[in-house]
Write a protein that holds these residues in place. Structure first.
Motif, short mmCIF file in Angstrom:
data_model
loop_
_atom_site.label_atom_id
_atom_site.label_comp_id
_atom_site.label_asym_id
_atom_site.label_seq_id
_atom_site.Cartn_x
_atom_site.Cartn_y
_atom_site.Cartn_z
N GLY A 101 0.81 -1.20 0.00
CA GLY A 101 0.00 0.00 0.00
C GLY A 101 0.84 1.25 0.00
O GLY A 101 2.05 1.21 -0.22
N ILE A 102 0.19 2.36 0.29
CA ILE A 102 0.86 3.65 0.19
C ILE A 102 1.76 3.93 1.40
O ILE A 102 2.87 4.44 1.24
N ILE A 165 -4.02 1.35 -4.15
CA ILE A 165 -3.21 1.98 -5.19
C ILE A 165 -3.88 1.79 -6.54
O ILE A 165 -4.46 0.74 -6.84
N ARG A 166 -3.80 2.80 -7.37
CA ARG A 166 -4.46 2.80 -8.68
C ARG A 166 -4.06 1.59 -9.52
O ARG A 166 -2.90 1.19 -9.55
N PHE A 210 1.62 10.31 -2.69
CA PHE A 210 0.28 9.98 -2.21
C PHE A 210 -0.76 10.32 -3.27
O PHE A 210 -1.63 9.50 -3.60
N LEU A 211 -0.65 11.49 -3.84
CA LEU A 211 -1.61 11.92 -4.86
C LEU A 211 -1.46 11.10 -6.15
O LEU A 211 -2.44 10.89 -6.86
N SER A 215 -5.82 5.44 -5.19
CA SER A 215 -6.92 5.14 -6.11
C SER A 215 -8.08 6.11 -5.93
O SER A 215 -8.80 6.42 -6.87
N ASP A 216 -8.25 6.61 -4.71
CA ASP A 216 -9.29 7.60 -4.42
C ASP A 216 -8.62 8.97 -4.31
O ASP A 216 -8.15 9.36 -3.24
N VAL A 217 -8.56 9.70 -5.42
CA VAL A 217 -7.84 10.96 -5.45
C VAL A 217 -8.47 11.99 -4.51
O VAL A 217 -7.78 12.74 -3.82
N GLY A 218 -9.81 12.01 -4.45
CA GLY A 218 -10.49 12.96 -3.59
C GLY A 218 -10.12 12.74 -2.14
O GLY A 218 -9.80 13.68 -1.40
#
Length: 227
Positions: A101-102, A165-166, A210-211, A215-218
């Motif tokens: 993960g991140i 993650i995307r 992070f940005l 996967s959830d940019v918002g």
């Protein structure tokens, strides 16, 4: 990465006896101290500015001990590369990656940029030397590089599986990009960069990653704004 080595390993107690270390134990101890001293000096002075004799003295031995054990500087540098890889592997999860993960990626950034230490300076110096001289050291540094790529790529793959993650992120390509960025930053601080502070640079890198990865940019933007 302790006082000079004593000639004997002593187990003290009311009824215990002193045990002399074997020749193999003394040799292993000497090599460990020589390698640790090399990492410290290479991080401070670079490859060209560090001599085998001063490494021996720094470790608490004779000026000629490094040459006695390793023969020449090239062989010793290869041993240092192996040593750094071993130390790095010892910090990884002992039973393989179980957490991706991140956050582990961000922790890697902190370890590489925010923390000061000779190992990073030594790695930068030795990569530069490998690029210039090539030869066996280049292969050793590529092997060390593979350890870093495999670790980061594995973290990213696990993050993709959990959905954090995307999906469109290429794990190995992203790992190479991250490592290149971190080594470039570390190289600047090896030149004694005075500003900005390491922690500020690490924070900026983590925000960007992070940005990029989330996967959830918002949600990512909201989290980073609160950081």
């Amino acid at each position: 990465m302790s006082s000079l080595i004593e000639p004997e390993l002593v187990e003290r107690g009311p009824q215990t006896k002193e045990r002399r270390r074997t020749q193999e134990e003394r040799r292993a101890e000497a090599e460990s101290r020589l390698l640790a001293s090399a990492v410290k000096l290479l991080g401070q002075k670079g490859v060209a500015g560090t001599t085998l004799s001063e490494i021996g003295v720094h470790a608490g031995y004779s000026r000629g001990l490094v040459a006695h054990h390793y023969g020449n500087k090239e062989r010793f540098l290869r041993a240092v590369a192996t040593y750094i890889a071993k130390v790095y592997r010892s910090k990884l999860p002992p039973e393989g990656l179980t957490n991706g993960g991140i956050q582990p990626v961000l922790d890697y950034v902190d370890a590489y940029v925010a923390e000061k230490g000779e190992p990073l300076g030594a790695v930068v110096a030795m990569f530069s030397e490998a690029l210039i001289s090539g030869g066996p050291l280049k292969a050793d540094m590529l092997a060390l590089n593979d350890v870093s790529i495999d670790y980061l790529a594995g973290i990213i793959r696990l993050g993709k599986k959990t959905g954090e993650i995307r999906e469109d992120i290429d794990p190995e390509a992203m790992a190479v990009m991250i490592i290149g960025m971190l080594r470039g930053v570390s190289a600047q601080y090896a030149l004694n960069l005075q500003r900005p502070q390491r922690t500020d640079v690490a924070r900026q890198i983590k925000r960007s990653l992070f940005l990029t990865l989330a996967s959830d940019v918002g949600c990512a933007r909201e989290v980073m704004l609160q950081a």
